[in-house]
Design a protein around this motif. Structure first.
Motif, PDB file in Angstrom:
ATOM      1  N   ASP A  61      -7.317  35.399   2.320  1.00 24.85           N
ATOM      2  CA  ASP A  61      -8.097  35.845   1.165  1.00 24.85           C
ATOM      3  C   ASP A  61      -8.906  37.093   1.505  1.00 24.85           C
ATOM      4  N   TYR A  62      -8.261  38.054   2.171  1.00 21.19           N
ATOM      5  CA  TYR A  62      -8.854  39.343   2.532  1.00 21.19           C
ATOM      6  C   TYR A  62     -10.054  39.199   3.468  1.00 21.19           C
ATOM      7  N   ARG A  63     -10.074  38.148   4.272  1.00 21.60           N
ATOM      8  CA  ARG A  63     -11.127  37.963   5.262  1.00 21.60           C
ATOM      9  C   ARG A  63     -10.478  37.617   6.606  1.00 21.60           C
ATOM     10  N   GLN A 114     -29.050  38.796   5.770  1.00 23.79           N
ATOM     11  CA  GLN A 114     -30.466  38.449   5.670  1.00 23.79           C
ATOM     12  C   GLN A 114     -31.236  39.757   5.573  1.00 23.79           C
ATOM     13  N   LEU A 115     -31.812  40.034   4.405  1.00 27.00           N
ATOM     14  CA  LEU A 115     -32.489  41.307   4.185  1.00 27.00           C
ATOM     15  C   LEU A 115     -33.840  41.357   4.883  1.00 27.00           C
ATOM     16  N   ASN A 116     -34.604  40.293   4.753  1.00 26.93           N
ATOM     17  CA  ASN A 116     -35.885  40.140   5.442  1.00 26.93           C
ATOM     18  C   ASN A 116     -36.215  38.655   5.460  1.00 26.93           C
ATOM     19  N   ALA A 117     -37.467  38.328   5.737  1.00 24.49           N
ATOM     20  CA  ALA A 117     -37.831  36.912   5.833  1.00 24.49           C
ATOM     21  C   ALA A 117     -37.671  36.184   4.503  1.00 24.49           C
ATOM     22  N   GLN A 118     -37.713  36.915   3.382  1.00 31.20           N
ATOM     23  CA  GLN A 118     -37.642  36.272   2.067  1.00 31.20           C
ATOM     24  C   GLN A 118     -36.255  36.338   1.439  1.00 31.20           C
ATOM     25  N   PHE A 119     -35.630  37.486   1.495  1.00 31.19           N
ATOM     26  CA  PHE A 119     -34.414  37.714   0.713  1.00 31.19           C
ATOM     27  C   PHE A 119     -33.147  37.676   1.565  1.00 31.19           C
ATOM     28  N   ARG A 120     -32.120  37.093   0.975  1.00 35.36           N
ATOM     29  CA  ARG A 120     -30.806  37.028   1.597  1.00 35.36           C
ATOM     30  C   ARG A 120     -29.751  37.241   0.523  1.00 35.36           C
ATOM     31  N   VAL A 121     -28.722  37.991   0.850  1.00 37.30           N
ATOM     32  CA  VAL A 121     -27.568  38.135  -0.040  1.00 37.30           C
ATOM     33  C   VAL A 121     -26.471  37.229   0.495  1.00 37.30           C
ATOM     34  N   GLN A 122     -26.058  36.276  -0.311  1.00 36.10           N
ATOM     35  CA  GLN A 122     -25.080  35.273   0.091  1.00 36.10           C
ATOM     36  C   GLN A 122     -23.734  35.549  -0.573  1.00 36.10           C
ATOM     37  N   GLU A 123     -22.678  35.493   0.212  1.00 35.55           N
ATOM     38  CA  GLU A 123     -21.338  35.704  -0.342  1.00 35.55           C
ATOM     39  C   GLU A 123     -20.887  34.482  -1.132  1.00 35.55           C
ATOM     40  N   LYS A 124     -20.385  34.725  -2.345  1.00 35.40           N
ATOM     41  CA  LYS A 124     -19.786  33.689  -3.177  1.00 35.40           C
ATOM     42  C   LYS A 124     -18.346  34.098  -3.479  1.00 35.40           C
ATOM     43  N   LYS A 125     -17.525  33.099  -3.744  1.00 36.40           N
ATOM     44  CA  LYS A 125     -16.097  33.357  -3.905  1.00 36.40           C
ATOM     45  C   LYS A 125     -15.595  32.755  -5.215  1.00 36.40           C
ATOM     46  N   TYR A 126     -14.865  33.575  -5.954  1.00 39.87           N
ATOM     47  CA  TYR A 126     -14.227  33.121  -7.197  1.00 39.87           C
ATOM     48  C   TYR A 126     -12.728  33.354  -7.048  1.00 39.87           C
ATOM     49  N   ALA A 127     -11.963  32.254  -6.937  1.00 41.45           N
ATOM     50  CA  ALA A 127     -10.518  32.348  -6.712  1.00 41.45           C
ATOM     51  C   ALA A 127      -9.807  31.308  -7.565  1.00 41.45           C
ATOM     52  N   PRO A 128      -9.684  31.544  -8.867  1.00 43.88           N
ATOM     53  CA  PRO A 128      -9.073  30.555  -9.749  1.00 43.88           C
ATOM     54  C   PRO A 128      -7.574  30.383  -9.517  1.00 43.88           C
ATOM     55  N   ASN A 129      -6.888  31.452  -9.051  1.00 41.09           N
ATOM     56  CA  ASN A 129      -5.456  31.371  -8.754  1.00 41.09           C
ATOM     57  C   ASN A 129      -5.111  32.420  -7.712  1.00 41.09           C
ATOM     58  N   ARG A 130      -3.865  32.467  -7.303  1.00 36.94           N
ATOM     59  CA  ARG A 130      -3.494  33.354  -6.198  1.00 36.94           C
ATOM     60  C   ARG A 130      -3.473  34.832  -6.601  1.00 36.94           C
ATOM     61  N   TYR A 131      -3.613  35.106  -7.874  1.00 37.14           N
ATOM     62  CA  TYR A 131      -3.551  36.484  -8.349  1.00 37.14           C
ATOM     63  C   TYR A 131      -4.941  37.100  -8.563  1.00 37.14           C
ATOM     64  N   TYR A 132      -5.945  36.276  -8.530  1.00 34.62           N
ATOM     65  CA  TYR A 132      -7.281  36.757  -8.901  1.00 34.62           C
ATOM     66  C   TYR A 132      -8.287  36.256  -7.868  1.00 34.62           C
ATOM     67  N   LEU A 133      -8.940  37.186  -7.189  1.00 36.66           N
ATOM     68  CA  LEU A 133      -9.896  36.831  -6.139  1.00 36.66           C
ATOM     69  C   LEU A 133     -11.074  37.796  -6.180  1.00 36.66           C
ATOM     70  N   SER A 157      -0.137  40.713 -12.822  1.00 34.56           N
ATOM     71  CA  SER A 157      -0.935  41.672 -12.066  1.00 34.56           C
ATOM     72  C   SER A 157      -1.836  40.902 -11.110  1.00 34.56           C
ATOM     73  N   THR A 158      -2.467  41.635 -10.199  1.00 32.09           N
ATOM     74  CA  THR A 158      -3.454  41.031  -9.308  1.00 32.09           C
ATOM     75  C   THR A 158      -4.779  41.763  -9.460  1.00 32.09           C
ATOM     76  N   TYR A 159      -5.862  41.049  -9.128  1.00 36.64           N
ATOM     77  CA  TYR A 159      -7.185  41.678  -9.129  1.00 36.64           C
ATOM     78  C   TYR A 159      -7.957  41.176  -7.914  1.00 36.64           C
ATOM     79  N   PHE A 160      -8.582  42.129  -7.206  1.00 35.21           N
ATOM     80  CA  PHE A 160      -9.422  41.785  -6.064  1.00 35.21           C
ATOM     81  C   PHE A 160     -10.757  42.498  -6.198  1.00 35.21           C
ATOM     82  N   GLY A 161     -11.838  41.744  -6.018  1.00 33.46           N
ATOM     83  CA  GLY A 161     -13.173  42.315  -6.097  1.00 33.46           C
ATOM     84  C   GLY A 161     -13.985  41.978  -4.857  1.00 33.46           C
ATOM     85  N   ASP A 162     -14.844  42.893  -4.449  1.00 34.82           N
ATOM     86  CA  ASP A 162     -15.697  42.692  -3.285  1.00 34.82           C
ATOM     87  C   ASP A 162     -16.972  43.510  -3.481  1.00 34.82           C
ATOM     88  N   TYR A 163     -17.883  43.442  -2.535  1.00 40.86           N
ATOM     89  CA  TYR A 163     -19.167  44.137  -2.696  1.00 40.86           C
ATOM     90  C   TYR A 163     -19.717  44.568  -1.348  1.00 40.86           C
TER      91      TYR A 163
END
Length: 710
Positions: free
Chosen positions: A484-486, A505-524, A563-569
């Motif tokens: 899955d591109y990882r 982990q941005l600092n003591a308060q804030f963190r950006v957490q990775e979430k995954k949306y993969a309903p089927n093999r064509y869309y991630l 078609s396929t779609y892949f998104g990341d950040y």
């Protein structure tokens, strides 16, 4: 710094399989674990002694971007560890410590080693003589590329077979180590070579470095292509191209004064063996190569350039087991000839691949699609042309593909069955992303899990089975994968040694957490979730908007797509209460020449939940649209043809023009095809803040957060 049980549990997470902490000699004796600054950067590392398969080791853990990594291991002598402690180094920097280890070698026998950090490495030194330095016995296995995410992008480094970070993440990109023990790395869009210790064999200075073949590699240096050896010495240079070395010959080309390309051959020492005189040339196979003559037609030559045969055809393919595909006239169907030019299989195919293992994949076009079959050396069909595609997988196995979507058979995704070279089908049509066979195994997935299959096409249950779609491969003593591109690394029992995660982990308060949306093999889609926003409603609204902007919604689980779609950040900016996140997407319709990328930047106030737009940076009635439009037009004109911009298509920016901010500049960008061809990507224009400070709302929250004075 971690203390108590938190320290102990952190260390426990990095113990290799089968390892235990050094035996505790008394109640509450935790001397096997120490903390201290061993590299002099002012931050404490964790030093842990342990036993693994009756051998003593000491590992060092380092915190990088708020995440712990195992950076090295010291393999000891003897059978136990008496003690591990830290002493101030002889250097003037007071925070830096040396590691002192006492190994138990036998009854009453103790060996003491002292290790110090110097010039980015760990060295063993004499206990009483700090001036005599030798390299420490650092236990390093085969190295594997890893990457970590940080604010502003990613950095690549290398780990060993145990998941220990051996070379700190410091590169913009890092390729796997090649068989000669060298790896290509990239820094600031330039490429260099490193050895397993992380030392540069070639500093980053080339725009491209190819893979080594027979001890030689191709590099690109400005307008020149060069051939180098494994020490970085330049052996040959040309204004054209150089192909990989094969059988002590490499194809090279020149561009003459009339801009005409001509091809010839060099040897491993860079000597021109066959001068550039051909319109095109292929690599040597079993002492023979196909060349296209400047006057038309083809020839087969030997390694000295002597002509073996002349072939008067419009097209000749590569030599595959003594047979070559050909066309009488360009656009005609393909057949096969032998080395002398005799027609062995008459022209009758619409595509014809090279022979392998006595078989060749061919196709017949019907309506708007191609149907693939398999022939033997006599041109007889082993498998009639009825498949979406056929792949020769090696080790006398092939993959037969049928369309997943029967309503769109032309450009549909394929699912595969395994068959032998005689056309006997061994499995159902149930596999995706097949790899070639290697020592009896190939990688495959079923759209939900990825695994190995044997030569009978059956899933191998004693090797790892991983959730997600992708491929696995044997990487020395461990197994690597792209799922899955990882990136993921596992031992052969399936235990995860290391896996990629875009969480910061941005600092003591804030963190950006990775979430995954993969309903089927064509869309991630990987999308960000921000942790730490105190107001619950603002937190929910902010993360919901990010999820929708990432397009992580609306797909059906069992949908078969065309078609396929892949998104990341990426997290691109963080200061005060302001975070910048780049949301990337790529939509690819099956059969299209290329997909369409997308890019959106979200600039968010983590206290208020506000998503800033371009207008929020400027004073009201500042006429920022006209001012920025003029600045960008001047940049386009100044760059001239190098900008690839269609100046006639540029009509200025919109009030809500997409943008990104860095510490010192505003970056305005346009989507593909908007003002430039697709190849130009997202044309980006940098405008320093100091050039537009007169129209910036310096009292606004947006600017105050950017400037670190909120």
């Amino acid at each position: 710094m971690l203390k108590g049980m938190a320290l102990l549990e952190t260390a426990r997470c990095f113990l290799p399989r089968g390892a235990t902490f050094t035996p505790i000699k008394s109640y509450n004796d935790y001397s096997f674990i120490q903390t201290g600054d061993i590299d002099g950067d002012g931050k404490e590392e964790i030093i842990v002694g342990y036993l693994c398969y009756k051998q003593p080791f000491v590992m060092v853990l380092k915190n990088i971007e708020n995440r712990w990594y195992r950076i090295l291991t010291i393999k000891g002598s003897g059978y136990d560890i008496d003690s591990v402690f830290l002493l101030p180094t002889s250097e003037s920097r007071s925070s830096k410590k040396d590691i002192v280890i006492k190994w138990v070698k036998g009854k009453g026998r103790i060996e003491t080693n002292v290790f110090t950090w110097k010039l980015g490495k760990l060295y063993k030194i004499e206990e009483t003589r700090y001036s005599e330095i030798e390299k420490a016995p650092v236990h390093i296995e085969t190295l594997h590329p890893i990457k970590i995410y940080k604010i502003g992008g990613v950095q690549w480094g290398y780990m060993n077979d145990y998941g220990e970070t051996v070379i700190f993440p410091q590169y913009d990109y890092a390729e796997p180590f090649q068989e000669n023990g060298l790896a290509v790395v990239s820094v600031n869009l330039l490429y260099g070579l490193i050895d397993p210790s992380g030392d540069y064999v070639i500093p980053p200075k080339y725009s491209y470095i190819g893979e080594f073949s027979e001890g030689r590699a191709q590099v690109r240096d400005g307008l020149k292509t060069k051939m180098i050896d494994e020490k970085g010495n330049v052996l040959f240079a040309t204004n054209g191209d150089i192909f990989p070395m094969k059988n002590n010959r490499a194809v090279f080309s020149i561009v003459d004064e009339e801009s005409e390309w001509k091809y010839g051959y060099i040897d491993r020492e860079g000597n021109v063996i066959i001068s550039p005189q051909y319109r095109y040339a292929r690599s040597f196979e079993e002492g023979k190569a196909v060349v296209e003559n400047m006057t038309g037609g083809y020839s087969i030559i030997d390694p000295e350039g002597n002509i073996i045969s002349n072939l008067d055809y419009a097209f000749i393919g590569g030599i595959g087991e003594g047979l070559l595909s050909f066309q009488e006239k360009l656009g005609d169907q393909y057949g096969y000839i032998d080395i002398e030019g005799n027609i062995i299989i008459p022209a009758q195919f619409d595509t014809a691949e090279e022979f392998q293992d006595g078989r060749a994949v061919v196709s017949i076009q019907q309506d708007s699609g191609f149907y693939y079959g398999l022939i033997n050396r006599n041109g007889k069909y082993i498998i009639s042309p009825r498949y979406n595609y056929i792949r020769i997988l090696g080790e006398k196995r092939i993959g037969l593909g049928i369309p997943v979507n029967e309503n769109n058979p032309v450009w549909a995704d394929s699912k595969y069955a395994i068959a032998d070279l005689d056309g006997n089908i061994l499995t159902d049509f149930m596999y995706y992303d097949l790899t070639d066979y290697n020592k009896g195994y190939a990688s495959a997935n079923d759209g939900q899990t990825t695994f190995f299959i044997n030569r009978e096409g059956k899933k191998v249950n004693h090797l790892p089975i991983v959730e997600g779609s992708g491929s696995l491969s044997f990487e020395g003593n461990i197994i690597g994968g792209n799922i899955d591109y990882r990136i993921i690394y596992l031992n052969k029992d399936g235990k995860v040694i290391w896996d990629e995660e875009n969480s910061i982990q941005l600092n003591a308060q804030f963190r950006v957490q990775e979430k995954k949306y993969a309903p089927n093999r064509y869309y991630l889609v990987y999308y960000p979730e921000i942790i730490g926003i105190k107001d619950g409603q603002i937190s929910h609204q902010t993360n919901e908007k990010l999820r929708k902007m990432s397009k992580a919604e609306g797909m059906n689980k069992d949908e078969i797509m065309d078609s396929t779609y892949f998104g990341d950040y990426l997290v691109t900016f963080f200061r005060n209460d302001l975070i910048g996140i780049e949301l990337n997407g790529y939509h690819y319709p099956f059969g299209a020449a290329h997909g369409m990328p997308s890019k959106i930047y979200a600039h968010i106030n983590l206290k208020t939940g506000e998503f800033y737009e371009l207008q929020n940076l400027f004073k009201k009635n500042s006429n920022y649209v006209e001012i920025l439009s003029k600045i960008i037009r001047e940049q386009i004109i100044q760059k001239g043809e190098e900008s690839y911009i269609w100046l006639d298509s540029y009509q200025g920016i919109r009030p809500n023009q997409p943008f990104n901010i860095t510490n010192s500049a505003l970056h305005i960008y346009f989507n593909p095809y908007e003002i430039a061809p697709y190849a130009a990507g997202f044309p980006m224009f940098e405008i320093p803040f100091e050039d537009i400070i007169d129209i910036i709302d310096t009292e606004g929250d947006f600017w105050r957060n950017i400037q670190n004075n909120s």
